[in-house]
Design an enzyme around this catalytic site. Structure first.
Site, short mmCIF file in Angstrom:
data_model
loop_
_atom_site.label_atom_id
_atom_site.label_comp_id
_atom_site.label_asym_id
_atom_site.label_seq_id
_atom_site.Cartn_x
_atom_site.Cartn_y
_atom_site.Cartn_z
N ARG A 128 0.85 -1.20 0.00
CA ARG A 128 0.00 0.00 0.00
C ARG A 128 0.88 1.24 0.00
O ARG A 128 1.70 1.43 0.88
CB ARG A 128 -0.94 0.03 1.21
CG ARG A 128 -2.16 0.95 0.99
CD ARG A 128 -3.01 1.11 2.25
NE ARG A 128 -2.26 1.85 3.24
CZ ARG A 128 -2.32 1.62 4.56
NH1 ARG A 128 -3.10 0.70 5.05
NH2 ARG A 128 -1.59 2.34 5.39
N GLU A 147 4.51 7.19 2.58
CA GLU A 147 5.36 6.01 2.75
C GLU A 147 4.85 4.88 1.87
O GLU A 147 3.73 4.93 1.36
CB GLU A 147 5.39 5.54 4.21
CG GLU A 147 4.03 5.10 4.71
CD GLU A 147 4.10 4.14 5.89
OE1 GLU A 147 5.16 3.56 6.16
OE2 GLU A 147 3.05 3.95 6.52
N ASN A 149 4.20 0.84 2.12
CA ASN A 149 4.10 -0.26 3.08
C ASN A 149 4.19 -1.61 2.38
O ASN A 149 3.49 -1.85 1.40
CB ASN A 149 2.76 -0.19 3.82
CG ASN A 149 2.69 1.02 4.72
OD1 ASN A 149 3.39 1.10 5.73
ND2 ASN A 149 1.86 1.98 4.35
N SER A 154 -3.32 -2.68 6.14
CA SER A 154 -4.67 -2.92 6.65
C SER A 154 -5.72 -2.07 5.96
O SER A 154 -5.41 -1.20 5.15
CB SER A 154 -4.69 -2.72 8.17
OG SER A 154 -4.18 -1.47 8.48
N LYS A 324 11.83 2.86 6.02
CA LYS A 324 11.87 4.29 5.68
C LYS A 324 13.22 4.68 5.06
O LYS A 324 13.30 5.57 4.23
CB LYS A 324 11.60 5.13 6.94
CG LYS A 324 10.38 4.71 7.76
CD LYS A 324 9.09 5.19 7.17
CE LYS A 324 7.87 5.05 8.05
NZ LYS A 324 7.35 3.72 8.35
N LYS A 384 11.81 10.34 11.16
CA LYS A 384 11.24 8.98 11.24
C LYS A 384 12.30 7.92 11.53
O LYS A 384 13.32 7.87 10.86
CB LYS A 384 10.56 8.61 9.92
CG LYS A 384 9.42 9.51 9.51
CD LYS A 384 8.68 8.92 8.32
CE LYS A 384 7.60 9.86 7.83
NZ LYS A 384 6.84 9.28 6.72
N GLU A 388 7.19 0.65 11.93
CA GLU A 388 5.88 0.60 11.28
C GLU A 388 4.76 0.67 12.30
O GLU A 388 4.96 0.32 13.45
CB GLU A 388 5.73 -0.74 10.54
CG GLU A 388 6.54 -0.86 9.28
CD GLU A 388 6.24 0.24 8.30
OE1 GLU A 388 5.07 0.60 8.13
OE2 GLU A 388 7.20 0.78 7.72
N GLY A 389 3.60 1.06 11.83
CA GLY A 389 2.40 0.87 12.65
C GLY A 389 1.92 2.12 13.37
O GLY A 389 0.97 2.05 14.16
N ARG A 470 -8.04 7.36 4.56
CA ARG A 470 -8.14 7.52 6.02
C ARG A 470 -8.08 9.01 6.33
O ARG A 470 -7.33 9.74 5.67
CB ARG A 470 -6.97 6.83 6.73
CG ARG A 470 -7.11 5.32 6.81
CD ARG A 470 -5.84 4.70 7.35
NE ARG A 470 -4.69 5.09 6.53
CZ ARG A 470 -3.42 5.00 6.91
NH1 ARG A 470 -3.13 4.56 8.10
NH2 ARG A 470 -2.47 5.36 6.09
P1 ADP Z 1 3.94 4.37 9.84
O1 ADP Z 1 4.71 3.34 9.08
O2 ADP Z 1 4.15 4.28 11.30
O3 ADP Z 1 2.50 4.41 9.44
P2 ADP Z 1 4.17 6.92 8.43
O4 ADP Z 1 5.35 7.30 7.64
O5 ADP Z 1 2.95 6.56 7.66
O6 ADP Z 1 4.61 5.77 9.44
O7 ADP Z 1 3.81 8.10 9.41
C1 ADP Z 1 2.67 8.05 10.25
C2 ADP Z 1 1.76 9.25 10.02
O8 ADP Z 1 2.49 10.47 10.17
C3 ADP Z 1 1.15 9.34 8.62
O9 ADP Z 1 -0.02 8.56 8.53
C4 ADP Z 1 0.88 10.82 8.49
O10 ADP Z 1 -0.33 11.17 9.14
C5 ADP Z 1 2.04 11.44 9.26
N1 ADP Z 1 3.15 11.77 8.33
C6 ADP Z 1 4.19 10.99 8.01
N2 ADP Z 1 5.02 11.57 7.14
C7 ADP Z 1 4.48 12.78 6.87
C8 ADP Z 1 4.86 13.88 6.03
N3 ADP Z 1 5.97 13.84 5.30
N4 ADP Z 1 4.05 14.96 5.99
C9 ADP Z 1 2.92 15.02 6.75
N5 ADP Z 1 2.52 14.03 7.57
C10 ADP Z 1 3.28 12.92 7.63
MG MG Z 2 3.96 2.11 7.50
MG MG Z 3 1.72 4.95 7.60
#
Ligand code: ADP
Ligand code: MG
Ligand code: MG
Length: 494
Positions: A128, A147, A149, A154, A324, A384, A388-389, A470
């Site tokens: 995803r 990101e 995945n 999910s 990441k 970051k 994950e998660g 979402r």
């Molecule tokens: P995870 O693998 O834990 O889901 P993410 O990279 O998706 O990690 O980061 C979690 C949340 O943080 C995302 O769903 C988003 O809401 C926010 N986020 C992450 N990166 C960004 C970004 N570059 N700009 C704005 N919001 C972000």
């Molecule tokens: Mg993720």
């Molecule tokens: Mg995410």
């Protein structure tokens, strides 16, 4: 460009009627989730928005169109270019022995135990790619990747339900105070085929496991977390596999794997029934917490599964390709071009246009730039770790203080990413008997499934598996639906 229509403005009895209909539809169709700390079988409706959220059609179509090339890119990493991937993973393992390091060790042991070969070269990715909208220089909204995945993605099972819910509420006149006509044009509210898409991916793997024959003799093993609140999302996939293809599934936690499965001649079996497992589908095992209860037992279970001839979704290498750090390295154009050498330039341009700046925090020149940016303009970035998660990132002004407390030698385990600034919409979130009308921001996820050979890189099936939206309150940094800040949404295309 056309303008998005405003949200319906229902109040009083009309709003109450809409909320009641939303609950009844959701309960009738399994758009449900367990509440935090649940102790009985009783479930709530999943947190959802009252209305679909506007999303520009062009941006939506682009997100869909770029997915199969993203699938190919990650296939390249886990197959032909795995030595490149492994080099980065070895480096990351130094900082993160207990998790990345353990995954990598487990991969190596599985290969060593099989005379240096991957026990099952066929590999299934249910991926995803997540995006938010961001305003470009010409003021138009375009998708930017949050990101990619590669493990336990999910909401494929619930996404198609939310869009069906919104489609129903609209078509049945609930969005209009007179109940007389649909508020939105029905063609502007797409229904996501994500449940069908993800299930088809698993069915593909079952088919190729059985030498390109559909078989209902082999089964799919879901590896799940204990106390999973989002189990209905997974159950929908299980039921789709059974009703559409006659393929049976089992659910086991990592803790149960050793006592309830066995390997014979390389093949994985469910002990009780001696059903042969064609696919191990991980909906657990992606974070250190999943191994915490009994590290020896759970890591042994992961090795046991990786060592079998069942197709893994994902294999350890495919899981690790989604870190990441890899995402950061892929923002270098020449790297992507190398991995997608047979993809036309315009398509690489398209893929590349979804990236924002991501920096390493290592000793490279770029790393020095990043360290300065993190100190001088932290409000523009998110930091970051390789996790994950949800709930792991460090935002804006918290970055300098966080880095200061960290041993400098460990900075390279993090990446610094430019913040995407999506538009806000005043939709309403329905959760735990409350209707919260506030500004929300949304994240679009595009699912993709790909069945490939990790030795040769040959792709057997590469599919688009539709989408998920979402949303979360714009005031919160993270939007985990299960974590309690977010909800599942659907799209109104304009
Ligand atoms: P995870 O693998 O834990 O889901 P993410 O990279 O998706 O990690 O980061 C979690 C949340 O943080 C995302 O769903 C988003 O809401 C926010 N986020 C992450 N990166 C960004 C970004 N570059 N700009 C704005 N919001 C972000
Ligand atoms: Mg993720
Ligand atoms: Mg995410």
């Amino acid at each position: 460009m056309t303008e998005a229509k405003d949200f319906p403005s229902l109040t009083g009895p009309e709003l109450d009627g809409l909320v009641e209909s939303l609950h009844h539809w959701s309960l009738s169709h399994g758009l449900v989730m367990y509440p935090p700390g649940f102790k009985s079988y009783a479930a709530d409706i999943a947190p959802v928005t009252l209305y679909p959220t506007p999303f520009p059609r062009k941006a939506f179509e682009k997100a869909l169109s770029v997915q199969q090339n993203f699938n190919r890119l990650y296939v390249s990493l886990a197959s032909q270019f795995k030595s490149w991937l492994i080099e980065i993973i070895e480096e990351l393992s130094k900082y993160d022995k207990d998790f990345t390091g353990m995954l990598y060790e487990t991969y190596k042991k599985a290969v060593e135990g099989n005379n240096g070969k991957i026990p099952q070269p066929l590999s299934l990715g249910l991926f995803r790619s997540d995006y938010m909208l961001h305003k470009g220089a010409d003021n138009s909204l375009d998708i930017k990747q949050i990101e990619f995945n590669t493990v336990s993605v999910s909401f494929g099972g619930l996404s198609n339900k939310v869009s069906s819910l919104h489609q129903f509420l609209n078509s049945s006149g609930h969005y209009d105070s007179e109940y007389s006509y649909p508020y939105y044009d029905e063609n502007d509210i797409p229904v996501s085929q994500s449940l069908e898409g993800l299930s088809l991916g698993l069915k593909d793997a079952n088919y190729y496991y059985n030498n390109e024959q559909d078989s209902t003799k082999t089964v799919i093993l879901f590896i799940v977390q204990n106390g999973e609140r989002n189990c209905f999302d997974q159950r929908h996939v299980e039921y789709e596999l059974f009703t559409k293809y006659g393929i049976k599934s089992y659910r086991l936690s990592l803790e149960e794997v050793s006592s309830k499965t066995s390997i014979n001649g390389g093949k994985l079996y469910i002990k009780k029934t001696m059903d042969e497992v064609s696919v191990v589908y991980f909906r657990s095992g992606y974070s250190p917490q999943d191994y915490e209860s009994d590290p020896e037992q759970t890591w042994k279970a992961r090795l046991h599964l990786e060592s079998s001839k069942a197709i893994k979704c994902p294999s350890i290498l495919t899981q690790l390709s989604g870190t990441k750090k890899i995402q950061q390295v892929l923002t270098q154009r020449e790297v992507v071009e190398k991995f997608l050498s047979d993809v036309p330039k315009e398509k690489i341009d398209e893929l590349f246009s979804t990236f924002v700046d991501i920096y390493p925090l290592d000793d490279s020149e770029l790393g020095d730039v990043a360290k300065r940016l993190a100190q001088e303009q932290p409000e523009r970035y998110v930091l970051k770790p390789q996790r994950e998660g949800g709930g792991n990132n460090i935002y804006k002004e918290n970055i300098p203080g966080f880095l200061e407390k960290l041993d400098k030698a460990d900075w390279a385990a993090y990446i610094l990413m430019e913040l995407i600034e999506p538009p806000t919409y005043r939709n309403s979130i329905v959760r735990q008997n409350e209707v919260i009308r506030k500004d929300i921001i949304s994240e679009l996820g595009i699912f993709g499934t790909v069945l490939f050979d990790e030795d040769t890189g040959e792709i057997k099936e590469n599919r688009n598996a539709d989408w998920l939206l979402r949303s979360k309150l714009s005031s919160s940094n993270e939007g985990g639906v299960a974590a309690g800040f977010g909800c599942v949404d659907s799209i109104y295309l304009y």
